[in-house]
Design a protein around this motif. Structure first.
Motif, PDB file in Angstrom:
ATOM      1  N   UNK A 107      -7.824  14.642  -2.503  1.00 33.36           N
ATOM      2  CA  UNK A 107      -7.150  13.382  -2.222  1.00 33.36           C
ATOM      3  C   UNK A 107      -5.870  13.186  -3.026  1.00 33.36           C
ATOM      4  N   UNK A 108      -5.920  13.473  -4.316  1.00 34.30           N
ATOM      5  CA  UNK A 108      -4.865  13.027  -5.229  1.00 34.30           C
ATOM      6  C   UNK A 108      -3.511  13.691  -5.004  1.00 34.30           C
ATOM      7  N   UNK A 109      -3.402  15.035  -4.940  1.00 34.07           N
ATOM      8  CA  UNK A 109      -2.060  15.638  -4.925  1.00 34.07           C
ATOM      9  C   UNK A 109      -1.166  15.136  -3.794  1.00 34.07           C
ATOM     10  N   UNK A 110      -1.664  15.123  -2.572  1.00 31.68           N
ATOM     11  CA  UNK A 110      -0.825  14.720  -1.451  1.00 31.68           C
ATOM     12  C   UNK A 110      -0.497  13.226  -1.535  1.00 31.68           C
ATOM     13  N   UNK A 111      -1.483  12.429  -1.939  1.00 34.09           N
ATOM     14  CA  UNK A 111      -1.227  10.990  -2.057  1.00 34.09           C
ATOM     15  C   UNK A 111      -0.185  10.704  -3.127  1.00 34.09           C
ATOM     16  N   UNK A 115       3.345   8.902  -2.795  1.00 36.09           N
ATOM     17  CA  UNK A 115       3.562   7.723  -3.621  1.00 36.09           C
ATOM     18  C   UNK A 115       4.879   7.854  -4.387  1.00 36.09           C
ATOM     19  N   UNK A 116       5.134   9.035  -4.950  1.00 36.61           N
ATOM     20  CA  UNK A 116       6.426   9.273  -5.589  1.00 36.61           C
ATOM     21  C   UNK A 116       7.568   9.162  -4.576  1.00 36.61           C
ATOM     22  N   UNK A 117       7.316   9.674  -3.367  1.00 34.12           N
ATOM     23  CA  UNK A 117       8.341   9.586  -2.318  1.00 34.12           C
ATOM     24  C   UNK A 117       8.640   8.127  -1.981  1.00 34.12           C
ATOM     25  N   UNK A 118       7.612   7.292  -1.943  1.00 40.47           N
ATOM     26  CA  UNK A 118       7.826   5.874  -1.665  1.00 40.47           C
ATOM     27  C   UNK A 118       8.623   5.199  -2.773  1.00 40.47           C
ATOM     28  N   UNK A 119       8.304   5.519  -4.021  1.00 44.88           N
ATOM     29  CA  UNK A 119       9.073   4.964  -5.139  1.00 44.88           C
ATOM     30  C   UNK A 119      10.532   5.396  -5.058  1.00 44.88           C
ATOM     31  N   UNK A 135       6.294  -4.076 -10.083  1.00 46.87           N
ATOM     32  CA  UNK A 135       6.080  -4.238 -11.512  1.00 46.87           C
ATOM     33  C   UNK A 135       5.240  -3.075 -12.015  1.00 46.87           C
ATOM     34  N   UNK A 136       5.253  -2.883 -13.333  1.00 50.18           N
ATOM     35  CA  UNK A 136       4.596  -1.721 -13.920  1.00 50.18           C
ATOM     36  C   UNK A 136       3.112  -1.657 -13.628  1.00 50.18           C
ATOM     37  N   UNK A 137       2.423  -2.801 -13.707  1.00 45.97           N
ATOM     38  CA  UNK A 137       0.981  -2.809 -13.460  1.00 45.97           C
ATOM     39  C   UNK A 137       0.660  -2.377 -12.038  1.00 45.97           C
ATOM     40  N   UNK A 138       1.487  -2.816 -11.088  1.00 47.34           N
ATOM     41  CA  UNK A 138       1.260  -2.448  -9.694  1.00 47.34           C
ATOM     42  C   UNK A 138       1.466  -0.958  -9.481  1.00 47.34           C
ATOM     43  N   UNK A 139       2.482  -0.399 -10.116  1.00 49.29           N
ATOM     44  CA  UNK A 139       2.752   1.034  -9.969  1.00 49.29           C
ATOM     45  C   UNK A 139       1.619   1.861 -10.572  1.00 49.29           C
ATOM     46  N   UNK A 158       1.653   0.548  -3.859  1.00 52.39           N
ATOM     47  CA  UNK A 158       3.077   0.719  -3.541  1.00 52.39           C
ATOM     48  C   UNK A 158       3.223   1.396  -2.182  1.00 52.39           C
ATOM     49  N   UNK A 159       2.467   2.450  -1.970  1.00 57.13           N
ATOM     50  CA  UNK A 159       2.378   3.079  -0.650  1.00 57.13           C
ATOM     51  C   UNK A 159       1.267   2.350   0.087  1.00 57.13           C
ATOM     52  N   UNK A 160       1.627   1.427   0.952  1.00 57.85           N
ATOM     53  CA  UNK A 160       0.654   0.455   1.465  1.00 57.85           C
ATOM     54  C   UNK A 160      -0.527   1.107   2.177  1.00 57.85           C
ATOM     55  N   UNK A 161      -0.293   2.246   2.838  1.00 55.03           N
ATOM     56  CA  UNK A 161      -1.406   2.894   3.537  1.00 55.03           C
ATOM     57  C   UNK A 161      -2.471   3.407   2.575  1.00 55.03           C
ATOM     58  N   UNK A 162      -2.144   3.480   1.292  1.00 54.31           N
ATOM     59  CA  UNK A 162      -3.109   3.939   0.300  1.00 54.31           C
ATOM     60  C   UNK A 162      -4.219   2.959   0.002  1.00 54.31           C
TER      61      UNK A 162
END
Length: 376
Positions: A107-111, A115-119, A135-139, A158-162
């Motif tokens: 799960x983690x690597x692709x997500x 997520x980095x791409x969205x940022x 904000x930092x807590x949300x990230x 941040x990546x809403x589909x997550x």
């Protein structure tokens, strides 16, 4: 999200089951693609309208079902897969850790990549995007799969589909805990924990947003998948016509539920989860698995369903930018091109990135690499 294909050639292969003999279930992969496609279709309708490519018409107004119900299908599939993998491994020393490690690798690597791409997209193209006030807590919570509210109050990463992965990772943690015990004790823990979370979620105040989020009825859909796996492992199979009838009945239920707004009135479990279980049952309990070149194409698309789920919003928006610059005015052409491109991009991501990374990480984690790296 369920990320599935029944083919572990190592400690994750169920012992003494039909699944182990079969290698993997092609119809389960097809079900995964159907689920991802439903979600993608709904998002494409929304984006086509939001981007001004089309403001009305059948392409964007046709909504016989609640399109987010593709997620409910995924959750039923996830429950099915986890029980199928773990049924004979409860209480086995070290398996809970191995199980959780494999889940994280899956799960983690692709997500995190998306997520980095969205940022990055928020930083570079903030003017084209909604909810760019971070904000930092949300990230941090987004990376850790912890439900956390955005500035607008919506509890999504941040990546809403997550948001779906926040449920998945919780389920994996609960199931891994159950694996530490005997099957009877472990299943009592898993079932009890999910039901308890739902019950708690109904009574805690709104300000307890983490428990409110995890306590929604959608979390009970994992239990439906586990029940289906129990029937599957007991050898229950349906003739092809009955399996197709179950799938049709499930979609008919979604149509009726959408018409009476059952999700909004009774929650996801009642409004979409039960129908999703009918659909998944039709795929996995069929006595005659799908075969032939068309089926193989859908199976490959199913292999890439996790990549499709995460990548399609990026593909849609990049295509929209190109479309706008080219000045093409055909909504139907955009819609068709977007559907095809999203699927092709996801298959490329799966082949060139997701599968090799999973294989490498599994090898590093000590697992024996399979010739066919189809992973849950």
């Amino acid at each position: 999200m369920a990320c599935a294909s029944l083919e572990y050639r190592d400690v994750h292969e169920p012992r003494d089951t039909g699944a182990a003999k079969a290698g993997f279930l092609p119809d389960l992969q097809i079900a995964r693609f159907v689920a991802a496609f439903i979600v993608m279709w709904g998002h494409l309708q929304h984006e086509t309208k939001a981007l001004g490519i089309a403001t009305q018409g059948a392409l964007i107004d046709f909504a016989p079902i609640y399109y987010p119900s593709g997620v409910d299908i995924f959750f039923v599939i996830s429950g099915f897969i986890m029980y199928l993998l773990g049924r004979d491994r409860f209480g086995e020393p070290g398996f809970a850790r191995t199980f959780l490690t494999r889940r994280l690798i899956r799960i983690v690597p692709l997500y995190w990549l998306f997520l980095f791409a969205m940022l990055g997209a928020i930083t570079l193209f903030g003017g084209r995007m909604n909810n760019t006030n971070l904000d930092g807590a949300h990230i941090v919570s987004s990376f850790l799969f912890v439900p956390w509210p955005r500035i607008d109050g919506n509890v999504v990463p941040v990546l809403s589909s997550g948001w779906t992965l926040n449920y998945e990772m919780l389920f994996y943690a609960i199931f891994a805990t159950g694996l530490l015990f005997s099957r009877r004790q472990g299943m009592t823990i898993v079932v009890g924990a999910l039901i308890a979370l739902f019950a708690i979620g109904q009574i805690v105040p709104e300000s307890w947003f983490v428990l409110r989020f995890w306590g929604k009825s959608i979390i009970l859909e994992f239990l439906l998948g586990m029940a289906l796996a129990h029937f599957y492992l007991r050898g229950i199979r349906l003739p092809r016509w009955a399996a197709i009838a179950l799938i049709a009945a499930g979609f008919a239920m979604l149509v009726v539920a959408n018409d009476v707004q059952l999700v909004q009135r009774a929650g996801r479990f009642v409004g979409a989860g039960i129908a999703a279980a009918f659909i998944v049952a039709g795929f996995v309990l069929s006595a005659r698995p799908s075969s032939g070149p068309v089926a193989r194409g859908f199976v490959e698309a199913g292999d890439a369903s996790y990549a499709l789920y995460l990548s399609h919003p990026f593909t849609l928006n990049l295509l929209a930018i190109v479309w706008e610059r080219l000045g093409i005015g055909s909504p139907a052409l955009f819609f068709g091109s977007a559907l095809l491109l999203c699927v092709l991009v996801s298959i490329a991501i799966y082949r060139l990135l997701e599968r090799p990374v999973i294989a490498w990480l599994n090898a590093r984690a000590g697992g024996r690499r399979s010739e066919a790296v189809k992973q849950f």
